[in-house]
Design a protein around this motif. Structure first.
Motif, PDB file in Angstrom:
ATOM      1  N   ALA A  83     -18.628  40.013   0.221  1.00  0.00           N
ATOM      2  CA  ALA A  83     -19.747  39.411  -0.514  1.00  0.00           C
ATOM      3  C   ALA A  83     -19.359  38.057  -1.091  1.00  0.00           C
ATOM      4  CB  ALA A  83     -20.218  40.345  -1.626  1.00  0.00           C
ATOM      5  N   TRP A  84     -18.118  37.904  -1.552  1.00  0.00           N
ATOM      6  CA  TRP A  84     -17.662  36.612  -2.077  1.00  0.00           C
ATOM      7  C   TRP A  84     -17.599  35.598  -0.930  1.00  0.00           C
ATOM      8  CZ3 TRP A  84     -13.888  33.015  -1.277  1.00  0.00           C
ATOM      9  CH2 TRP A  84     -13.771  32.025  -2.254  1.00  0.00           C
ATOM     10  N   GLN A  85     -17.111  36.027   0.222  1.00  0.00           N
ATOM     11  CA  GLN A  85     -17.036  35.137   1.388  1.00  0.00           C
ATOM     12  C   GLN A  85     -18.428  34.670   1.811  1.00  0.00           C
ATOM     13  OE1 GLN A  85     -14.857  37.436   4.271  1.00  0.00           O
ATOM     14  NE2 GLN A  85     -13.002  37.470   3.009  1.00  0.00           N
ATOM     15  N   LYS A  86     -19.388  35.599   1.813  1.00  0.00           N
ATOM     16  CA  LYS A  86     -20.773  35.235   2.144  1.00  0.00           C
ATOM     17  C   LYS A  86     -21.355  34.314   1.077  1.00  0.00           C
ATOM     18  CE  LYS A  86     -21.375  37.453   5.995  1.00  0.00           C
ATOM     19  NZ  LYS A  86     -21.665  36.747   7.241  1.00  0.00           N
ATOM     20  N   GLY A  87     -21.003  34.558  -0.184  1.00  0.00           N
ATOM     21  CA  GLY A  87     -21.443  33.686  -1.271  1.00  0.00           C
ATOM     22  C   GLY A  87     -20.925  32.267  -1.093  1.00  0.00           C
ATOM     23  N   ARG A  88     -19.707  32.150  -0.614  1.00  0.00           N
ATOM     24  CA  ARG A  88     -19.134  30.824  -0.353  1.00  0.00           C
ATOM     25  C   ARG A  88     -19.883  30.122   0.778  1.00  0.00           C
ATOM     26  NH1 ARG A  88     -12.830  29.074   0.176  1.00  0.00           N
ATOM     27  NH2 ARG A  88     -13.279  26.906   0.600  1.00  0.00           N
ATOM     28  N   GLU A  89     -20.221  30.878   1.826  1.00  0.00           N
ATOM     29  CA  GLU A  89     -21.014  30.300   2.919  1.00  0.00           C
ATOM     30  C   GLU A  89     -22.372  29.837   2.407  1.00  0.00           C
ATOM     31  OE1 GLU A  89     -21.297  33.078   6.167  1.00  0.00           O
ATOM     32  OE2 GLU A  89     -19.135  33.370   6.239  1.00  0.00           O
ATOM     33  N   LEU A  90     -23.001  30.660   1.581  1.00  0.00           N
ATOM     34  CA  LEU A  90     -24.295  30.300   0.992  1.00  0.00           C
ATOM     35  C   LEU A  90     -24.177  29.035   0.152  1.00  0.00           C
ATOM     36  CD1 LEU A  90     -27.271  30.936   0.179  1.00  0.00           C
ATOM     37  CD2 LEU A  90     -26.303  32.263  -1.717  1.00  0.00           C
ATOM     38  N   THR A  91     -23.155  28.976  -0.687  1.00  0.00           N
ATOM     39  CA  THR A  91     -22.957  27.812  -1.549  1.00  0.00           C
ATOM     40  C   THR A  91     -22.762  26.552  -0.726  1.00  0.00           C
ATOM     41  OG1 THR A  91     -22.025  29.189  -3.290  1.00  0.00           O
ATOM     42  CG2 THR A  91     -21.512  26.836  -3.382  1.00  0.00           C
ATOM     43  N   ASN A  92     -21.946  26.640   0.311  1.00  0.00           N
ATOM     44  CA  ASN A  92     -21.724  25.473   1.175  1.00  0.00           C
ATOM     45  C   ASN A  92     -23.028  25.014   1.827  1.00  0.00           C
ATOM     46  OD1 ASN A  92     -18.992  25.379   0.594  1.00  0.00           O
ATOM     47  ND2 ASN A  92     -18.398  26.569   2.378  1.00  0.00           N
ATOM     48  N   ALA A  93     -23.837  25.963   2.291  1.00  0.00           N
ATOM     49  CA  ALA A  93     -25.110  25.617   2.926  1.00  0.00           C
ATOM     50  C   ALA A  93     -26.071  24.981   1.926  1.00  0.00           C
ATOM     51  CB  ALA A  93     -25.737  26.859   3.552  1.00  0.00           C
ATOM     52  N   VAL A  94     -26.134  25.540   0.723  1.00  0.00           N
ATOM     53  CA  VAL A  94     -27.027  25.003  -0.312  1.00  0.00           C
ATOM     54  C   VAL A  94     -26.606  23.587  -0.691  1.00  0.00           C
ATOM     55  CG1 VAL A  94     -27.716  25.237  -2.743  1.00  0.00           C
ATOM     56  CG2 VAL A  94     -27.776  27.227  -1.228  1.00  0.00           C
ATOM     57  N   TYR A  95     -25.315  23.369  -0.888  1.00  0.00           N
ATOM     58  CA  TYR A  95     -24.847  22.030  -1.251  1.00  0.00           C
ATOM     59  C   TYR A  95     -25.125  21.028  -0.136  1.00  0.00           C
ATOM     60  CZ  TYR A  95     -22.643  22.817  -5.766  1.00  0.00           C
ATOM     61  OH  TYR A  95     -22.436  23.063  -7.085  1.00  0.00           O
ATOM     62  N   GLU A  96     -24.992  21.457   1.112  1.00  0.00           N
ATOM     63  CA  GLU A  96     -25.276  20.555   2.233  1.00  0.00           C
ATOM     64  C   GLU A  96     -26.743  20.134   2.225  1.00  0.00           C
ATOM     65  OE1 GLU A  96     -25.165  20.736   7.077  1.00  0.00           O
ATOM     66  OE2 GLU A  96     -23.583  21.778   5.978  1.00  0.00           O
ATOM     67  N   ILE A  97     -27.630  21.083   2.013  1.00  0.00           N
ATOM     68  CA  ILE A  97     -29.059  20.779   1.957  1.00  0.00           C
ATOM     69  C   ILE A  97     -29.393  19.947   0.721  1.00  0.00           C
ATOM     70  CG2 ILE A  97     -31.342  21.815   1.658  1.00  0.00           C
ATOM     71  CD1 ILE A  97     -30.257  24.177   3.383  1.00  0.00           C
ATOM     72  N   ALA A  98     -28.749  20.287  -0.404  1.00  0.00           N
ATOM     73  CA  ALA A  98     -29.060  19.615  -1.667  1.00  0.00           C
ATOM     74  C   ALA A  98     -28.642  18.151  -1.684  1.00  0.00           C
ATOM     75  CB  ALA A  98     -28.402  20.352  -2.829  1.00  0.00           C
ATOM     76  N   THR A  99     -27.779  17.758  -0.774  1.00  0.00           N
ATOM     77  CA  THR A  99     -27.354  16.353  -0.746  1.00  0.00           C
ATOM     78  C   THR A  99     -28.202  15.497   0.191  1.00  0.00           C
ATOM     79  OG1 THR A  99     -25.672  16.851   0.924  1.00  0.00           O
ATOM     80  CG2 THR A  99     -24.972  16.909  -1.383  1.00  0.00           C
ATOM     81  N   THR A 100     -29.188  16.122   0.841  1.00  0.00           N
ATOM     82  CA  THR A 100     -30.070  15.318   1.682  1.00  0.00           C
ATOM     83  C   THR A 100     -30.903  14.399   0.791  1.00  0.00           C
ATOM     84  OG1 THR A 100     -31.839  16.966   1.667  1.00  0.00           O
ATOM     85  CG2 THR A 100     -30.219  17.101   3.466  1.00  0.00           C
ATOM     86  N   GLN A 101     -31.327  13.318   1.344  1.00  0.00           N
ATOM     87  CA  GLN A 101     -32.025  12.291   0.560  1.00  0.00           C
ATOM     88  C   GLN A 101     -33.272  12.843  -0.129  1.00  0.00           C
ATOM     89  OE1 GLN A 101     -33.126   8.838   2.783  1.00  0.00           O
ATOM     90  NE2 GLN A 101     -33.630   7.657   0.977  1.00  0.00           N
ATOM     91  N   GLU A 102     -34.051  13.632   0.574  1.00  0.00           N
ATOM     92  CA  GLU A 102     -35.294  14.147  -0.003  1.00  0.00           C
ATOM     93  C   GLU A 102     -35.026  15.110  -1.156  1.00  0.00           C
ATOM     94  OE1 GLU A 102     -34.476  14.652   3.294  1.00  0.00           O
ATOM     95  OE2 GLU A 102     -35.546  12.947   4.118  1.00  0.00           O
ATOM     96  N   PHE A 103     -34.058  15.972  -0.978  1.00  0.00           N
ATOM     97  CA  PHE A 103     -33.763  16.996  -1.970  1.00  0.00           C
ATOM     98  C   PHE A 103     -33.028  16.404  -3.171  1.00  0.00           C
ATOM     99  CE2 PHE A 103     -33.810  21.640  -2.218  1.00  0.00           C
ATOM    100  CZ  PHE A 103     -33.021  21.857  -3.332  1.00  0.00           C
ATOM    101  N   ALA A 104     -32.145  15.471  -2.929  1.00  0.00           N
ATOM    102  CA  ALA A 104     -31.292  14.928  -3.984  1.00  0.00           C
ATOM    103  C   ALA A 104     -32.077  14.161  -5.047  1.00  0.00           C
ATOM    104  CB  ALA A 104     -30.218  14.030  -3.376  1.00  0.00           C
TER     105      ALA A 104
END
Length: 69
Positions: free
Chosen positions: A12-33
């Motif tokens: 579950a921690w490993q999956k949480g890390r994958e989720l966090t990485n995906a969220v941060y990647e999306i959150a840095t897009t120009q529209e979202f940021a």
């Protein structure tokens, strides 16, 4: 089955890390940021998944660990 010695070994921690990485990647897009409040809130929520698992793992009892999960 061997006992888990590190919280990083919990699936579950490993999956949480994958989720966090995906969220941060999306959150840095120009529209979202541009929406600072939403970006910070969603990144914080994703990070808290890993943090809660790690914090609960360091407790002294299974019932406390379950509460953190």
């Amino acid at each position: 089955m061997a006992a888990i010695e590190r919280f990083e070994d919990i699936k579950a921690w490993q999956k949480g890390r994958e989720l966090t990485n995906a969220v941060y990647e999306i959150a840095t897009t120009q529209e979202f940021a541009r929406d600072f409040r939403l970006r910070d809130q969603i990144c914080g929520a994703a990070t808290s998944v890993m943090a809660n698992i790690a914090e609960g793992f360091d407790t002294d009892s299974n019932s406390d660990f379950i509460r953190f999960l």
